[in-house]
Design an enzyme around this catalytic site. Structure first.
Site, PDB file in Angstrom:
ATOM      1  N   HIS A 225      -4.036  14.375 -23.901  1.00  0.00           N
ATOM      2  CA  HIS A 225      -4.552  14.032 -22.807  1.00  0.00           C
ATOM      3  C   HIS A 225      -5.701  13.157 -23.604  1.00  0.00           C
ATOM      4  CE1 HIS A 225      -2.885  14.020 -19.174  1.00  0.00           C
ATOM      5  NE2 HIS A 225      -2.238  15.106 -19.604  1.00  0.00           N
TER       6      HIS A 225
ATOM      7  N   CYS B  48       0.926  12.093 -22.713  1.00  0.00           N
ATOM      8  CA  CYS B  48       1.321  13.217 -21.614  1.00  0.00           C
ATOM      9  C   CYS B  48       3.051  12.757 -21.420  1.00  0.00           C
ATOM     10  CB  CYS B  48       1.073  13.975 -20.858  1.00  0.00           C
ATOM     11  SG  CYS B  48       0.993  15.726 -20.773  1.00  0.00           S
TER      12      CYS B  48
ATOM     13  N   GLU C 269      -7.980  10.733 -23.165  1.00  0.00           N
ATOM     14  CA  GLU C 269      -9.235  11.078 -22.046  1.00  0.00           C
ATOM     15  C   GLU C 269      -9.752  11.978 -21.474  1.00  0.00           C
ATOM     16  OE1 GLU C 269      -6.109  11.078 -21.449  1.00  0.00           O
ATOM     17  OE2 GLU C 269      -5.405  12.072 -19.007  1.00  0.00           O
TER      18      GLU C 269
ATOM     19  N   ARG D 119       9.999  17.797 -22.796  1.00  0.00           N
ATOM     20  CA  ARG D 119       9.859  18.396 -21.663  1.00  0.00           C
ATOM     21  C   ARG D 119       8.928  19.071 -21.195  1.00  0.00           C
ATOM     22  NH1 ARG D 119      11.039  15.744 -16.020  1.00  0.00           N
ATOM     23  NH2 ARG D 119       9.298  16.024 -15.546  1.00  0.00           N
TER      24      ARG D 119
ATOM     25  N   GLY E 243       0.739  12.728 -16.171  1.00  0.00           N
ATOM     26  CA  GLY E 243       0.968  13.165 -14.737  1.00  0.00           C
ATOM     27  C   GLY E 243       1.859  13.746 -14.882  1.00  0.00           C
ATOM     28  N   GLU E 244       2.853  13.525 -13.978  1.00  0.00           N
ATOM     29  CA  GLU E 244       4.154  13.757 -13.852  1.00  0.00           C
ATOM     30  C   GLU E 244       5.235  12.964 -14.029  1.00  0.00           C
ATOM     31  OE1 GLU E 244       4.812  17.200 -13.427  1.00  0.00           O
ATOM     32  OE2 GLU E 244       7.292  16.991 -14.139  1.00  0.00           O
ATOM     33  N   SER E 245       6.172  13.033 -15.280  1.00  0.00           N
ATOM     34  CA  SER E 245       6.838  11.854 -15.712  1.00  0.00           C
ATOM     35  C   SER E 245       8.005  11.145 -14.742  1.00  0.00           C
ATOM     36  CB  SER E 245       7.340  11.659 -16.852  1.00  0.00           C
ATOM     37  OG  SER E 245       8.146  13.112 -16.426  1.00  0.00           O
TER      38      SER E 245
HETATM   39  N1  GLN Z   1       5.328  18.232 -17.517  1.00  0.00           N
HETATM   40  C1  GLN Z   1       4.563  16.767 -17.243  1.00  0.00           C
HETATM   41  C2  GLN Z   1       6.330  15.886 -17.346  1.00  0.00           C
HETATM   42  O1  GLN Z   1       7.455  16.444 -18.289  1.00  0.00           O
HETATM   43  C3  GLN Z   1       3.778  15.785 -18.266  1.00  0.00           C
HETATM   44  C4  GLN Z   1       2.581  16.901 -17.681  1.00  0.00           C
HETATM   45  C5  GLN Z   1       1.327  16.032 -18.313  1.00  0.00           C
HETATM   46  O2  GLN Z   1       1.523  14.530 -18.193  1.00  0.00           O
HETATM   47  N2  GLN Z   1      -0.533  16.292 -18.342  1.00  0.00           N
HETATM   48  O3  GLN Z   1       6.564  14.472 -17.302  1.00  0.00           O
END
Ligand code: GLN
Length: 198
Positions: free
Chosen positions: A175, A84, A177, A111, A53-55
């Site tokens: 990923h 990720c 999954e 990242r 996701g987006e950390s």
């Molecule tokens: N770019 C996202 C981050 O820095 C990670 C991307 C992902 O989980 N697919 O959090």
């Protein structure tokens, strides 16, 4: 009388990202998946997946209601698998930019190390996991730029670790999954089952 063996209960942090696909993969790998949205839902779990996701977004959510601190305690005694953004959250140090992390994986993670969204790609690489080459789906992926001596590298992307293991901590910069290959979820379920017997 011997108790019937039960499936390990494994949580999937369901704040953001593709947690439903992780839950399905866990069920296929022989675990009972549970969505986790509140800190008290961690209480009777045997392990936890932190999905992509987006950390920063996930972190912001975790910083409410002491969720981060409860998760820190959970990670100190139960197996965790970060994929990720989840791998970013588990790392000892995060760069580009620096941000808070759980620090249970002795690794430095950078990242968005491969550029913008357009850089997302699917690669197949050799792996130390039995069963032949591994498909890896990368989406705005981080890069593991340093690992400590206790970290075992199970697959690489361009010479950098993409799948690693440190005791009961498993992390992937991609990923798993989103591929049909269940080896990583099976490995995590085995790790959780072994930890339960201790
Ligand atoms: N770019 C996202 C981050 O820095 C990670 C991307 C992902 O989980 N697919 O959090």
């Amino acid at each position: 009388m011997i108790d019937e063996p039960t499936h390990p209960r494994i949580g999937v942090l369901a704040i953001q990202g593709d947690y439903a696909a992780h839950a399905e993969a866990l069920a296929e790998a022989g675990a009972e998946p549970c969505a986790v949205r509140k800190p008290d839902e961690l209480a009777d779990l045997d392990g936890l997946i932190l999905p992509g996701g987006e950390s920063t977004t996930i972190l912001r959510f975790l910083e409410k209601r002491r969720f981060f601190e409860v998760l820190e305690e959970f990670c100190a005694c139960k197996p965790v698998f970060g994929t990720c953004a989840g791998a970013i959250l588990l790392a000892r140090e995060v760069r580009n930019p620096a941000q808070r992390s759980l620090g249970v994986l002795d690794a430095v993670v950078e990242r968005n190390a491969y550029g913008r969204q357009i850089d997302s790609t699917i690669l197949t690489a050799e792996t130390a996991l039995p069963g032949g080459p591994l498909e890896m789906v990368f989406i705005r992926a981080p890069r593991i730029v340093e690992t400590g001596a206790g970290v075992q590298v199970l697959a690489l992307r361009d010479g950098f670790p993409a799948l690693v293991r440190q005791g009961a901590v498993l992390a992937a910069t991609f990923h798993p999954e989103l591929s049909a290959d269940r080896r990583m979820h099976r490995l995590f379920v085995q790790t959780v089952t072994a930890a339960r017997l201790k």
